[in-house]
Design a protein around this motif. Structure first.
Motif, PDB file in Angstrom:
ATOM      1  N   THR A  18      -6.145 -10.235   1.609  1.00 16.86           N
ATOM      2  CA  THR A  18      -4.806 -10.178   1.013  1.00 16.86           C
ATOM      3  C   THR A  18      -4.754  -9.285  -0.218  1.00 16.86           C
ATOM      4  OG1 THR A  18      -5.169 -12.168  -0.327  1.00 16.86           O
ATOM      5  CG2 THR A  18      -4.201 -12.475   1.870  1.00 16.86           C
ATOM      6  N   VAL A  19      -5.880  -8.986  -0.836  1.00 22.26           N
ATOM      7  CA  VAL A  19      -5.881  -8.128  -2.023  1.00 22.26           C
ATOM      8  C   VAL A  19      -6.176  -6.664  -1.686  1.00 22.26           C
ATOM      9  CG1 VAL A  19      -6.511 -10.025  -3.558  1.00 22.26           C
ATOM     10  CG2 VAL A  19      -8.303  -8.582  -2.599  1.00 22.26           C
ATOM     11  N   TRP A  20      -6.507  -6.376  -0.440  1.00 22.27           N
ATOM     12  CA  TRP A  20      -6.871  -5.007  -0.067  1.00 22.27           C
ATOM     13  C   TRP A  20      -5.707  -4.032  -0.152  1.00 22.27           C
ATOM     14  CZ3 TRP A  20     -10.087  -6.292   4.914  1.00 22.27           C
ATOM     15  CH2 TRP A  20     -11.320  -6.839   4.532  1.00 22.27           C
ATOM     16  N   ILE A  21      -4.493  -4.519  -0.172  1.00 20.21           N
ATOM     17  CA  ILE A  21      -3.332  -3.628  -0.254  1.00 20.21           C
ATOM     18  C   ILE A  21      -3.397  -2.787  -1.529  1.00 20.21           C
ATOM     19  CG2 ILE A  21      -1.721  -5.213  -1.414  1.00 20.21           C
ATOM     20  CD1 ILE A  21      -0.870  -3.009   1.617  1.00 20.21           C
ATOM     21  N   PHE A  22      -4.094  -3.278  -2.554  1.00 21.34           N
ATOM     22  CA  PHE A  22      -4.228  -2.561  -3.826  1.00 21.34           C
ATOM     23  C   PHE A  22      -5.508  -1.734  -3.894  1.00 21.34           C
ATOM     24  CE2 PHE A  22      -1.831  -6.481  -4.674  1.00 21.34           C
ATOM     25  CZ  PHE A  22      -0.622  -5.905  -5.002  1.00 21.34           C
ATOM     26  N   ASP A  23      -6.308  -1.735  -2.846  1.00 22.71           N
ATOM     27  CA  ASP A  23      -7.600  -1.051  -2.817  1.00 22.71           C
ATOM     28  C   ASP A  23      -7.416   0.389  -2.334  1.00 22.71           C
ATOM     29  OD1 ASP A  23     -10.271  -0.172  -1.989  1.00 22.71           O
ATOM     30  OD2 ASP A  23     -10.847  -2.289  -2.133  1.00 22.71           O
ATOM     31  N   SER A  54      -1.575   0.504 -12.377  1.00 25.53           N
ATOM     32  CA  SER A  54      -0.167   0.223 -12.104  1.00 25.53           C
ATOM     33  C   SER A  54       0.235   0.842 -10.773  1.00 25.53           C
ATOM     34  CB  SER A  54       0.716   0.802 -13.207  1.00 25.53           C
ATOM     35  OG  SER A  54       0.444   0.180 -14.426  1.00 25.53           O
ATOM     36  N   ILE A  55       1.055   0.131 -10.040  1.00 24.81           N
ATOM     37  CA  ILE A  55       1.571   0.611  -8.768  1.00 24.81           C
ATOM     38  C   ILE A  55       3.002   1.086  -9.005  1.00 24.81           C
ATOM     39  CG2 ILE A  55       2.126  -0.044  -6.403  1.00 24.81           C
ATOM     40  CD1 ILE A  55      -0.861  -0.195  -7.017  1.00 24.81           C
ATOM     41  N   SER A  56       3.259   2.335  -8.618  1.00 18.78           N
ATOM     42  CA  SER A  56       4.621   2.850  -8.795  1.00 18.78           C
ATOM     43  C   SER A  56       5.566   2.183  -7.799  1.00 18.78           C
ATOM     44  CB  SER A  56       4.644   4.367  -8.590  1.00 18.78           C
ATOM     45  OG  SER A  56       4.479   4.678  -7.224  1.00 18.78           O
ATOM     46  N   LYS A  57       6.831   2.253  -8.077  1.00 15.66           N
ATOM     47  CA  LYS A  57       7.835   1.669  -7.184  1.00 15.66           C
ATOM     48  C   LYS A  57       7.749   2.314  -5.801  1.00 15.66           C
ATOM     49  CE  LYS A  57      12.719   0.658  -6.749  1.00 15.66           C
ATOM     50  NZ  LYS A  57      14.036   0.717  -7.335  1.00 15.66           N
ATOM     51  N   MET A  58       7.534   3.622  -5.777  1.00 14.87           N
ATOM     52  CA  MET A  58       7.446   4.332  -4.508  1.00 14.87           C
ATOM     53  C   MET A  58       6.227   3.852  -3.702  1.00 14.87           C
ATOM     54  SD  MET A  58       8.033   8.343  -3.862  1.00 14.87           S
ATOM     55  CE  MET A  58       6.471   9.123  -3.670  1.00 14.87           C
ATOM     56  N   GLU A  59       5.078   3.676  -4.381  1.00 17.17           N
ATOM     57  CA  GLU A  59       3.886   3.162  -3.697  1.00 17.17           C
ATOM     58  C   GLU A  59       4.138   1.760  -3.164  1.00 17.17           C
ATOM     59  OE1 GLU A  59      -0.194   4.800  -5.593  1.00 17.17           O
ATOM     60  OE2 GLU A  59       1.107   3.706  -6.974  1.00 17.17           O
ATOM     61  N   GLY A  60       4.773   0.928  -3.980  1.00 14.60           N
ATOM     62  CA  GLY A  60       5.074  -0.433  -3.562  1.00 14.60           C
ATOM     63  C   GLY A  60       5.941  -0.477  -2.329  1.00 14.60           C
ATOM     64  N   VAL A  69      -5.663  -0.333   7.560  1.00  9.67           N
ATOM     65  CA  VAL A  69      -7.001  -0.805   7.913  1.00  9.67           C
ATOM     66  C   VAL A  69      -7.934  -0.554   6.739  1.00  9.67           C
ATOM     67  CG1 VAL A  69      -6.721  -0.455  10.404  1.00  9.67           C
ATOM     68  CG2 VAL A  69      -7.650   1.392   9.006  1.00  9.67           C
ATOM     69  N   MET A  70      -9.027  -1.314   6.726  1.00  7.33           N
ATOM     70  CA  MET A  70     -10.052  -1.160   5.702  1.00  7.33           C
ATOM     71  C   MET A  70     -11.377  -0.861   6.400  1.00  7.33           C
ATOM     72  SD  MET A  70     -10.867  -1.203   2.491  1.00  7.33           S
ATOM     73  CE  MET A  70      -9.560  -2.041   1.627  1.00  7.33           C
ATOM     74  N   PRO A  71     -12.058   0.230   6.008  1.00 11.32           N
ATOM     75  CA  PRO A  71     -13.392   0.496   6.558  1.00 11.32           C
ATOM     76  C   PRO A  71     -14.350  -0.632   6.150  1.00 11.32           C
ATOM     77  CG  PRO A  71     -12.551   2.391   5.327  1.00 11.32           C
ATOM     78  CD  PRO A  71     -11.632   1.252   5.055  1.00 11.32           C
ATOM     79  N   SER A 114      -2.988  -5.477   7.338  1.00 15.65           N
ATOM     80  CA  SER A 114      -1.568  -5.433   7.010  1.00 15.65           C
ATOM     81  C   SER A 114      -0.830  -4.721   8.133  1.00 15.65           C
ATOM     82  CB  SER A 114      -1.365  -4.679   5.695  1.00 15.65           C
ATOM     83  OG  SER A 114      -0.004  -4.468   5.434  1.00 15.65           O
ATOM     84  N   LYS A 115       0.164  -5.389   8.685  1.00 12.08           N
ATOM     85  CA  LYS A 115       0.968  -4.785   9.745  1.00 12.08           C
ATOM     86  C   LYS A 115       2.412  -4.743   9.277  1.00 12.08           C
ATOM     87  CE  LYS A 115       1.542  -4.670  14.638  1.00 12.08           C
ATOM     88  NZ  LYS A 115       0.965  -5.071  15.888  1.00 12.08           N
ATOM     89  N   ASN A 116       2.959  -3.535   9.206  1.00 11.77           N
ATOM     90  CA  ASN A 116       4.318  -3.327   8.698  1.00 11.77           C
ATOM     91  C   ASN A 116       4.505  -3.967   7.326  1.00 11.77           C
ATOM     92  OD1 ASN A 116       4.995  -1.970  11.109  1.00 11.77           O
ATOM     93  ND2 ASN A 116       5.445  -3.915  12.098  1.00 11.77           N
ATOM     94  N   GLY A 117       3.475  -3.825   6.497  1.00  8.02           N
ATOM     95  CA  GLY A 117       3.547  -4.300   5.124  1.00  8.02           C
ATOM     96  C   GLY A 117       3.317  -5.782   4.927  1.00  8.02           C
TER      97      GLY A 117
END
Length: 149
Positions: A18-23, A54-60, A69-71, A114-117
């Motif tokens: 669940t934390v990989w979205i920021f990786d 920090s994550i920009s609004k566009m990245e979010g 996917v994560m290797p 993560s599928k479709n966010g």
């Protein structure tokens, strides 16, 4: 929503997808199986994920639309499998079922997290894809543990 790496390893590891979205190591699903010649490969091995970036609004907004996917290579290497490791079992949450794969396929593989966010709550926490994409239409789902033999 965690995945364990255990078995023939020096250090059992607990993964929290669940934390990989920021990786920064994550890869868009549609880009993961492009040939190396088609994509720019700037990944050069283990890198610490950003801690307080920090994550920009566009990245979010992008995170909430795409599948990622994560290797697995860094995570498997951090568990320090013994040299004789040859296979791995992908243990699913379905009545003790599992799929046995080669160690080489494991370290070259990917986990869809993560599928479709959105996290994979119904058939997750992760799906396994071979590095060559040969099972794109039928990934291993419901994975709860990796047991290295």
């Amino acid at each position: 929503m965690i995945v364990l790496i255990k078995g023939n390893v020096q250090y059992p590891i607990t993964l929290d997808p669940t934390v990989w979205i920021f990786d920064d190591r994550k890869i868009k699903l549609e880009e993961a199986f492009e040939s190396k010649a088609d994509k720019q490969d700037d990944y050069t091995g283990f890198q610490k994920p950003p801690v307080n970036r920090s994550i920009s609004k566009m990245e979010g907004e992008e995170f909430l639309k795409n599948s990622y996917v994560m290797p697995l290579k860094d995570f498997i290497n951090n568990a320090e499998p013994n040299h004789e490791a040859a296979t791995a079992k992908l243990i699913t949450g379905i009545e003790d079922s599992f799929e046995t794969i080669t160690y080489k396929n494991l370290i070259n593989g990917y986990f869809l997290f993560s599928k479709n966010g959105k996290p994979l709550k119904e058939d997750g926490p992760v799906h396994f894809y071979y590095g060559d994409g040969s099972n794109q239409d039928n990934p291993v789902k419901y994975i709860k543990e990796i047991v290295i033999d």
